[in-house]
Scaffold this motif. Structure first.
Motif, mmCIF file in Angstrom:
data_model
loop_
_atom_site.group_PDB
_atom_site.id
_atom_site.type_symbol
_atom_site.label_atom_id
_atom_site.label_comp_id
_atom_site.label_asym_id
_atom_site.label_seq_id
_atom_site.Cartn_x
_atom_site.Cartn_y
_atom_site.Cartn_z
ATOM 1 N N LEU A 136 10.281 25.324 12.393
ATOM 2 C CA LEU A 136 9.682 26.421 12.131
ATOM 3 C C LEU A 136 8.083 26.853 12.472
ATOM 4 C CD1 LEU A 136 10.583 29.219 11.097
ATOM 5 C CD2 LEU A 136 10.441 28.471 8.804
ATOM 6 N N ASP A 137 7.973 27.671 13.084
ATOM 7 C CA ASP A 137 6.534 28.082 13.393
ATOM 8 C C ASP A 137 6.363 29.780 13.261
ATOM 9 O OD1 ASP A 137 3.918 27.623 13.701
ATOM 10 O OD2 ASP A 137 4.057 27.112 15.844
ATOM 11 N N ASP A 138 5.238 30.091 13.330
ATOM 12 C CA ASP A 138 5.023 31.565 13.381
ATOM 13 C C ASP A 138 5.196 32.129 14.800
ATOM 14 O OD1 ASP A 138 2.672 30.563 14.271
ATOM 15 O OD2 ASP A 138 1.312 32.064 13.296
ATOM 16 N N LEU A 139 4.902 31.594 15.780
ATOM 17 C CA LEU A 139 5.132 32.193 17.179
ATOM 18 C C LEU A 139 5.003 30.961 18.169
ATOM 19 C CD1 LEU A 139 2.205 32.951 19.377
ATOM 20 C CD2 LEU A 139 1.582 33.121 16.847
ATOM 21 N N ALA A 140 5.678 31.408 19.317
ATOM 22 C CA ALA A 140 5.839 30.668 20.496
ATOM 23 C C ALA A 140 4.935 31.600 21.464
ATOM 24 C CB ALA A 140 7.256 30.523 20.956
ATOM 25 N N ASP A 141 3.572 30.967 21.722
ATOM 26 C CA ASP A 141 2.525 31.458 22.567
ATOM 27 C C ASP A 141 2.815 31.106 24.082
ATOM 28 O OD1 ASP A 141 0.409 32.560 23.642
ATOM 29 O OD2 ASP A 141 -0.893 32.127 22.332
ATOM 30 N N VAL A 162 3.672 27.581 7.813
ATOM 31 C CA VAL A 162 3.844 27.309 6.622
ATOM 32 C C VAL A 162 4.276 28.126 5.522
ATOM 33 C CG1 VAL A 162 2.321 26.472 4.576
ATOM 34 C CG2 VAL A 162 1.966 25.333 6.725
ATOM 35 N N ARG A 163 3.804 29.557 5.623
ATOM 36 C CA ARG A 163 4.218 30.507 5.012
ATOM 37 C C ARG A 163 5.829 30.703 5.196
ATOM 38 N NH1 ARG A 163 -1.055 31.790 5.511
ATOM 39 N NH2 ARG A 163 -2.336 32.081 3.653
ATOM 40 N N PRO A 164 6.100 30.809 6.452
ATOM 41 C CA PRO A 164 7.442 30.848 6.750
ATOM 42 C C PRO A 164 8.372 29.754 6.305
ATOM 43 C CG PRO A 164 6.462 31.703 8.449
ATOM 44 C CD PRO A 164 5.414 31.108 7.643
ATOM 45 N N LEU A 176 11.278 20.801 2.357
ATOM 46 C CA LEU A 176 10.245 21.154 3.447
ATOM 47 C C LEU A 176 9.502 20.188 3.647
ATOM 48 C CD1 LEU A 176 8.657 23.560 4.879
ATOM 49 C CD2 LEU A 176 7.538 23.810 2.421
ATOM 50 N N ALA A 177 9.179 19.846 4.915
ATOM 51 C CA ALA A 177 8.379 19.013 5.635
ATOM 52 C C ALA A 177 7.392 19.802 6.486
ATOM 53 C CB ALA A 177 9.101 18.057 6.504
ATOM 54 N N ILE A 178 6.034 19.165 6.439
ATOM 55 C CA ILE A 178 5.027 20.015 7.162
ATOM 56 C C ILE A 178 4.347 19.100 7.718
ATOM 57 C CG2 ILE A 178 2.777 20.973 6.523
ATOM 58 C CD1 ILE A 178 3.666 21.465 3.733
#
Length: 181
Positions: free
Chosen positions: A100-105, A47-49, A61-63
């Protein structure tokens, strides 16, 4: 407040570092020359990125909410849930989408959401993915990333302080922050 020292098991990220990483990721996408019509961010980590990208690139922006980290206070990955609906302001999801996401775990979330978009949104013509961090354990390679983390550290993002904060603690929390400043 000083950020603890990072090592192979723990990556500690300050607010300043976090924001610079998002900005550098946006620059990397821009310099690639790829143009997209909308940012689709994954809640909560994206969300922040997503907000920053939407503003910088001046696109809607879509969430989409997804969740897999619920056990053990959000530290153990379980089955992935993808929300039935997504939030957006401009018509149906279509065109070129930057996911877009913060990470790919493990990479499972990004893989499944890309498949979900392809299967359920006929108007989507292209999907590319961007993350701040990709762990070595990820089975998915995003199109754009800022840092690859081969040792799979736990990433301590600055907003995680809010995970343990409850409303009745806010007054003391704010006062503590004001005296530290």
């Amino acid at each position: 407040m000083t950020t603890p020292q990072s090592n192979d098991k723990h990556l500690w990220v300050s607010w300043d570092e976090y924001h610079r990483l998002i900005e550098r990721l946006a620059l990397k996408v821009h310099e690639s020359g790829w143009k997209f019509d909308m940012v689709l961010c994954l809640a909560r980590g994206g969300v922040r990125p997503g907000d920053v990208f939407s503003r910088i690139f001046d696109v809607p922006l879509a969430i989409l909410s997804t969740s897999s980290y619920r056990a053990e206070k959000g530290t153990v990955q379980g089955d992935l849930d993808i929300a039935k609906y997504m939030t957006m302001t401009k018509g149906p999801l279509s065109g070129k989408i930057l996911l877009l996401d913060d990470l790919a775990d493990s990479g499972v979330t990004l893989m499944k959401v890309v498949d979900h978009l392809k299967q359920n949104f006929a108007g989507v013509t292209e999907v590319k993915t961007a993350v701040i961090w990709t762990k070595g354990s990820s089975a998915f390679k995003p199109d754009y990333q800022m840092e690859e983390l081969p040792h799979n550290p736990w990433i301590h993002q600055p907003f995680e302080d809010y995970d343990a904060l409850r409303p009745h603690q806010l007054a003391a929390w704010i006062k503590k922050g004001e005296t530290a400043a």
